[in-house]
Design a protein around this motif. Structure first.
Motif, mmCIF file in Angstrom:
data_model
loop_
_atom_site.group_PDB
_atom_site.id
_atom_site.type_symbol
_atom_site.label_atom_id
_atom_site.label_comp_id
_atom_site.label_asym_id
_atom_site.label_seq_id
_atom_site.Cartn_x
_atom_site.Cartn_y
_atom_site.Cartn_z
ATOM 1 N N THR A 1 0.826 -1.150 0.241
ATOM 2 C CA THR A 1 -0.051 0.122 0.081
ATOM 3 C C THR A 1 1.013 1.311 0.079
ATOM 4 O OG1 THR A 1 -1.957 1.117 1.161
ATOM 5 C CG2 THR A 1 -0.028 0.048 2.612
ATOM 6 N N ASP B 1 1.624 5.955 4.348
ATOM 7 C CA ASP B 1 1.027 6.924 4.989
ATOM 8 C C ASP B 1 2.080 8.050 5.916
ATOM 9 O OD1 ASP B 1 0.819 5.313 7.053
ATOM 10 O OD2 ASP B 1 -1.334 5.430 6.929
ATOM 11 N N GLN C 1 2.585 6.676 8.793
ATOM 12 C CA GLN C 1 2.159 6.414 10.257
ATOM 13 C C GLN C 1 2.064 4.670 10.392
ATOM 14 O OE1 GLN C 1 -1.559 8.326 10.856
ATOM 15 N NE2 GLN C 1 -0.548 10.278 11.103
ATOM 16 N N SER C 2 2.412 3.890 9.430
ATOM 17 C CA SER C 2 1.939 2.529 9.408
ATOM 18 C C SER C 2 3.078 1.837 9.780
ATOM 19 C CB SER C 2 1.140 2.287 8.250
ATOM 20 O OG SER C 2 -0.017 2.840 8.123
ATOM 21 N N ASP D 1 3.642 -0.720 12.279
ATOM 22 C CA ASP D 1 2.229 -1.028 12.932
ATOM 23 C C ASP D 1 1.725 -2.394 12.388
ATOM 24 O OD1 ASP D 1 -0.130 -0.736 14.061
ATOM 25 O OD2 ASP D 1 -0.700 0.853 12.907
ATOM 26 N N GLY E 1 0.058 -4.344 13.763
ATOM 27 C CA GLY E 1 -1.295 -4.693 14.202
ATOM 28 C C GLY E 1 -2.268 -4.548 13.385
ATOM 29 N N LYS E 2 -1.845 -3.415 12.486
ATOM 30 C CA LYS E 2 -2.890 -2.793 11.515
ATOM 31 C C LYS E 2 -2.996 -3.709 10.099
ATOM 32 C CE LYS E 2 -3.271 0.978 8.036
ATOM 33 N NZ LYS E 2 -2.440 2.322 7.638
ATOM 34 N N PHE E 3 -1.665 -4.599 10.148
ATOM 35 C CA PHE E 3 -1.738 -5.311 8.807
ATOM 36 C C PHE E 3 -2.162 -7.247 9.097
ATOM 37 C CE2 PHE E 3 0.741 -1.670 7.551
ATOM 38 C CZ PHE E 3 0.075 -1.418 6.333
ATOM 39 N N THR E 4 -1.951 -7.305 10.502
ATOM 40 C CA THR E 4 -1.980 -8.585 10.835
ATOM 41 C C THR E 4 -3.510 -8.783 11.282
ATOM 42 O OG1 THR E 4 -1.319 -8.192 13.143
ATOM 43 C CG2 THR E 4 0.094 -9.092 11.360
ATOM 44 N N LYS E 5 -4.174 -7.789 11.676
ATOM 45 C CA LYS E 5 -5.620 -7.920 12.083
ATOM 46 C C LYS E 5 -6.434 -8.727 11.105
ATOM 47 C CE LYS E 5 -9.562 -5.252 13.628
ATOM 48 N NZ LYS E 5 -9.945 -3.834 13.923
#
Length: 342
Positions: free
Chosen positions: A93, A96, A98-99, A102, A104-108
């Motif tokens: 992607t 941005d 900020q990611s 992170d 958690g954002k992608f494994t969720k």
């Protein structure tokens, strides 16, 4: 979000060098109007982190004997073994700002899919690992370049753990280098934690179930796809040749490192103290209580500059009367010891 199949002429790719080349092509050169999801399955392969020392992570003899592919990725993290019981997922992607890191954002979405399949204990723990019952089944890493980001991870459905221990080195102090060391964790496959209706599922059906959950559909044919074009493949092939299929990339990025290998042999105790630079023996000192004729410095001179691999070392020792210099020991014994396989 687009789903990209790693297929060429209708045939799925299981070659790690090609699959990683696809991923980095999608990251670096293919900008779509929505994020991209890529799944791939590799035949026997070890994927090395960007900053690692390949020799420190793999047992090269076992790798050669078992035909295991070794590929260095562009992201950090540790070395992992892949086989047809493991699947890799990649979210690609826009970065941005900020990611990055992170996880958690992608494994969720992956964790939620596993929960729906019965593995309700699956969770992100620590920085970047997915665990069940305190055992790791997925390692994750990220890489960002030119405003784009890939977050990728593994999912061990039914990996052959015995081969893992055979081809990856345990944590040890024999090699002192500036490379990043892997930390081996207790691991588990996902299969035992799935609901009964999923027990025995193969890796392809498992991927299909993941896709259904992630895209919220009962029919994978409805998922929006981007299909790789001939022009795409031309760029993927070029990237593969330059990086993921290039030994200079997969092995040549190793930092200088020092090795001390020592063993009592049939000829007595032999110590090899070696400095390896650019995958060649830069300096070597041989010590021990063996009884030899001639100056051992002659052997040290012959081995200096030799490539640090079995073929080159065997050729070098074949040119030496090893019994004269070391006593009752074979070329294979000496090469094994030099490579840390003894």
């Amino acid at each position: 979000m687009y789903y990209v199949k790693n297929e060429r002429n209708g045939k799925e790719i299981f070659d790690a060098a090609t699959n990683l080349a696809i991923e980095y092509f999608l990251l670096n050169e293919k900008v779509l109007d929505e994020p991209i999801l890529l799944f791939y399955i590799n035949k026997n392969a070890i994927i090395i982190g960007k900053n690692q020392n390949t020799y420190e992570e793999v047992k090269q003899d076992a790798v050669d004997r078992l035909g295991v592919e070794v590929v260095r990725r562009f992201s950090g993290g540790g070395a992992v073994y892949h086989d047809m019981g493991n699947i890799c997922f990649c979210f690609i992607t826009k970065d941005d700002g900020q990611s990055f890191r992170d996880f958690g954002k992608f494994t969720k979405p992956v964790i939620e899919a596993l929960h729906e399949m019965g593995a309700t204990g699956a969770e992100l723990q620590g920085r970047n690992d997915l665990l069940i019952d305190g055992k790791k089944f997925s390692g994750n890493a990220m890489y960002s370049n030119n405003g784009r980001l890939t977050a990728h991870g593994t999912l061990m459905l039914d990996l052959d753990a015995e081969v893992t221990t055979e081809v990856l080195r345990p944590k040890q102090d024999k090699i002192a280098s500036k490379g990043i060391k892997s930390v081996r964790s207790r691991v588990t496959n996902i299969m035992p934690y799935l609901d009964d209706k999923y027990k025995g599922i193969d890796i392809f059906k498992f991927r299909e179930e993941l896709l259904k959950h992630i895209f919220h559909t009962d029919d994978v044919s409805t998922i929006k796809e981007y299909k790789l074009t001939d022009d795409d493949w031309e760029k993927i092939d070029a990237f593969k040749a330059k990086y993921t299929a290039n030994p200079d990339w997969n092995y040549g990025s190793n930092p200088d490192f020092d090795i001390t290998n020592s063993k009592r042999t049939t000829a007595g105790h032999i110590d090899f103290n070696i400095n390896v630079s650019h995958n060649k023996i830069k300096d070597i000192k041989i010590n021990g209580d063996f009884f030899g004729l001639g100056e051992i410095s002659d052997v040290e001179k012959i081995l200096t500059g030799v490539d640090y691999n079995r073929e080159a070392l065997t050729k070098a020792f074949d040119a030496i009367d090893v019994k004269r210099y070391f006593g009752n020991v074979t070329v294979q014994d000496l090469v094994d010891l030099l490579l840390g396989e003894a």
